[in-house]
Design a protein around this motif. Structure first.
Motif, PDB file in Angstrom:
ATOM      1  N   ASN A 125       0.820  -1.217   0.000  1.00 21.05           N
ATOM      2  CA  ASN A 125       0.000   0.000   0.000  1.00 21.05           C
ATOM      3  C   ASN A 125       0.855   1.269   0.000  1.00 21.05           C
ATOM      4  OD1 ASN A 125      -2.522   1.253  -0.082  1.00 21.05           O
ATOM      5  ND2 ASN A 125      -2.555   1.560   2.142  1.00 21.05           N
ATOM      6  N   ILE A 126       1.929   1.261  -0.829  1.00 20.73           N
ATOM      7  CA  ILE A 126       2.771   2.441  -0.901  1.00 20.73           C
ATOM      8  C   ILE A 126       2.411   3.254  -2.136  1.00 20.73           C
ATOM      9  CG2 ILE A 126       4.639   1.251   0.303  1.00 20.73           C
ATOM     10  CD1 ILE A 126       6.149   1.138  -2.318  1.00 20.73           C
ATOM     11  N   SER A 127       2.871   4.488  -2.149  1.00 23.02           N
ATOM     12  CA  SER A 127       2.533   5.407  -3.221  1.00 23.02           C
ATOM     13  C   SER A 127       3.788   6.103  -3.719  1.00 23.02           C
ATOM     14  CB  SER A 127       1.524   6.441  -2.712  1.00 23.02           C
ATOM     15  OG  SER A 127       1.435   7.534  -3.602  1.00 23.02           O
ATOM     16  N   ILE A 128       3.753   6.575  -4.961  1.00 23.25           N
ATOM     17  CA  ILE A 128       4.870   7.340  -5.497  1.00 23.25           C
ATOM     18  C   ILE A 128       5.027   8.652  -4.728  1.00 23.25           C
ATOM     19  CG2 ILE A 128       3.556   8.579  -7.255  1.00 23.25           C
ATOM     20  CD1 ILE A 128       7.169   7.191  -7.462  1.00 23.25           C
ATOM     21  N   TYR A 283       8.087  -2.923   8.738  1.00 26.26           N
ATOM     22  CA  TYR A 283       8.440  -1.666   9.385  1.00 26.26           C
ATOM     23  C   TYR A 283       9.376  -0.809   8.534  1.00 26.26           C
ATOM     24  CZ  TYR A 283       6.339  -3.767  13.513  1.00 26.26           C
ATOM     25  OH  TYR A 283       5.461  -4.352  14.379  1.00 26.26           O
ATOM     26  N   PHE A 284       9.724  -1.265   7.327  1.00 24.79           N
ATOM     27  CA  PHE A 284      10.534  -0.448   6.427  1.00 24.79           C
ATOM     28  C   PHE A 284       9.767   0.825   6.067  1.00 24.79           C
ATOM     29  CE2 PHE A 284      14.159  -2.523   3.936  1.00 24.79           C
ATOM     30  CZ  PHE A 284      14.551  -3.314   5.000  1.00 24.79           C
ATOM     31  N   PRO A 285      10.427   1.992   6.067  1.00 21.39           N
ATOM     32  CA  PRO A 285       9.770   3.191   5.521  1.00 21.39           C
ATOM     33  C   PRO A 285       9.454   2.971   4.043  1.00 21.39           C
ATOM     34  CG  PRO A 285      11.777   3.751   6.735  1.00 21.39           C
ATOM     35  CD  PRO A 285      11.776   2.262   6.571  1.00 21.39           C
ATOM     36  N   SER A 286       8.377   3.551   3.588  1.00 23.48           N
ATOM     37  CA  SER A 286       7.956   3.354   2.193  1.00 23.48           C
ATOM     38  C   SER A 286       9.040   3.710   1.173  1.00 23.48           C
ATOM     39  CB  SER A 286       6.688   4.150   1.904  1.00 23.48           C
ATOM     40  OG  SER A 286       5.596   3.603   2.606  1.00 23.48           O
ATOM     41  N   PRO A 287       9.794   4.838   1.339  1.00 22.03           N
ATOM     42  CA  PRO A 287      10.848   5.125   0.360  1.00 22.03           C
ATOM     43  C   PRO A 287      11.875   4.008   0.272  1.00 22.03           C
ATOM     44  CG  PRO A 287      10.413   7.069   1.694  1.00 22.03           C
ATOM     45  CD  PRO A 287       9.668   5.927   2.319  1.00 22.03           C
ATOM     46  N   PHE A 291      13.445   1.648  -2.884  1.00 20.08           N
ATOM     47  CA  PHE A 291      14.864   1.480  -3.201  1.00 20.08           C
ATOM     48  C   PHE A 291      15.300   0.023  -3.065  1.00 20.08           C
ATOM     49  CE2 PHE A 291      15.177   6.059  -1.632  1.00 20.08           C
ATOM     50  CZ  PHE A 291      15.074   6.573  -2.919  1.00 20.08           C
ATOM     51  N   ALA A 292      14.826  -0.653  -2.028  1.00 14.80           N
ATOM     52  CA  ALA A 292      15.205  -2.048  -1.818  1.00 14.80           C
ATOM     53  C   ALA A 292      14.687  -2.924  -2.953  1.00 14.80           C
ATOM     54  CB  ALA A 292      14.669  -2.545  -0.473  1.00 14.80           C
ATOM     55  N   SER A 293      13.462  -2.690  -3.383  1.00  9.89           N
ATOM     56  CA  SER A 293      12.898  -3.481  -4.479  1.00  9.89           C
ATOM     57  C   SER A 293      13.623  -3.189  -5.789  1.00  9.89           C
ATOM     58  CB  SER A 293      11.398  -3.188  -4.630  1.00  9.89           C
ATOM     59  OG  SER A 293      10.697  -3.579  -3.478  1.00  9.89           O
TER      60      SER A 293
END
Length: 324
Positions: A125-128, A283-287, A291-293
């Motif tokens: 459920n993350i957004s640009i 618990y990773f921040p969305s940004p 980057f990780a992906s």
């Protein structure tokens, strides 16, 4: 903070609020005829205030000052448009310069909605809107002067040779001063942290491209490699060997993750080791999930490119599995 790190070369430490990188090393080369700034910080007031204060402390007149952007990321290019509007000449590699201007258009960022599906990140459920590149990039195009490999910029006693070093971004450039054995490397080689090597499309193996760029700089005679984050690199060959080893270990880690079953990019990233103070992927921040992906994807695509992994697609989501 302003430091003279070499005769007529100064480091401006630009804070990057709420970002694990913490700060950007912007460099200023002073001369009587012309000054050159290398990279700027985010397009936010905190960065602008620190940047302009640094120029004031150095008594820099922007009327005889040019700006060079090493690569497109917003922590390097964020203030380029506002400086350009004040009459500052802006230099960039042609590829990344054009991409900076594309980033001012909503169409550029809409493709990240496709990546969100492709990477399987819709589950988070993350957004640009959470992406620093979107939030802090220049909002207006820049009228930049494109630079090519081998061109020389003369600033005072320094003759700075343009070097193509793609990998961290498709059109990353550096500056090499052969006589003084100096290299301004942007995010190509960093001390203590590893540059993020992300996915830039299916038109090539970006990880292999990065390896070749590392080997290119390895052969240069360099006493001081001025990087954009953390400390100056004084043993560049040793650091490059460490970076190549890191990615070899990263590839082995991913081989183990996808050995027994097909996995999405998001699920591979969630099982990789990251130097973040988070108990789990949730618990990773969305940004950092973006980057990780992206980094997981560049490594997965490398394995597919060299024939070690199989890529499949289902319902718009990519899956990878080790072959054999």
């Amino acid at each position: 903070m302003v430091l003279e790190i070499y005769p007529d070369i100064y480091l401006l430490e630009i804070p990057l609020p709420n970002n694990p990188l913490r700060s950007l090393n912007s460099y200023v080369i002073k001369s009587k005829e012309l000054n050159l700034i290398i990279d700027t910080g985010f397009n936010i007031e905190e960065c602008k205030d620190a940047f302009m204060k640094g120029l004031k402390d150095l008594n820099i007149n922007i009327e005889n000052t040019s700006l060079l952007i090493t690569h497109l990321h917003s922590d390097h290019s964020g203030l380029a448009a506002s400086l350009n509007q004040k009459g500052v000449k802006v230099y960039a590699g042609e590829i990344d310069g054009n991409m900076i201007n594309e980033m001012t258009k909503e169409e550029y960022w809409k493709r990240f909605d496709d990546y969100k599906i492709l990477f399987d990140l819709e589950r988070d459920n993350i957004s640009i809107d959470d992406h620093p590149g979107y939030k802090y990039c220049p909002k207006k195009p820049i009228d930049f002067i494109p630079l090519e490999e081998g061109q020389i910029l003369t600033i005072g006693n320094y003759k700075l040779e343009v070097v193509d070093i793609p990998g961290h971004t498709p059109g990353h450039i550096g500056l090499y001063e052969r006589e003084h054995r100096l290299f301004f490397g942007g995010d190509h080689v960093l001390n203590r942290i590893t540059p993020n090597i992300s996915f830039w499309g299916f038109n090539g193996d970006i990880l292999s491209i990065y390896f070749e760029s590392l080997k290119k700089v390895y052969d240069y005679s360099i006493d001081f490699l001025f990087s954009s984050h953390r400390s100056i690199v004084t043993a560049h060959r040793k650091r490059i060997e460490q970076l190549l080893k890191h990615h070899a270990e990263r590839l082995n880690e991913i081989r183990g993750i996808i050995k027994d079953k097909k996995m999405s990019i998001r699920d591979v990233a969630s099982k990789m080791h990251w130097d973040l103070r988070c108990d789990s992927w949730e618990y990773f921040p969305s940004p950092q999930k973006w980057f990780a992906s992206g980094e997981a994807m560049s490594h997965l695509e490398h394995l597919a490119y060299i024939g070690e992994a199989e890529r499949t697609e289902k319902n718009g989501i990519l899956y990878y599995k080790l072959i054999g």
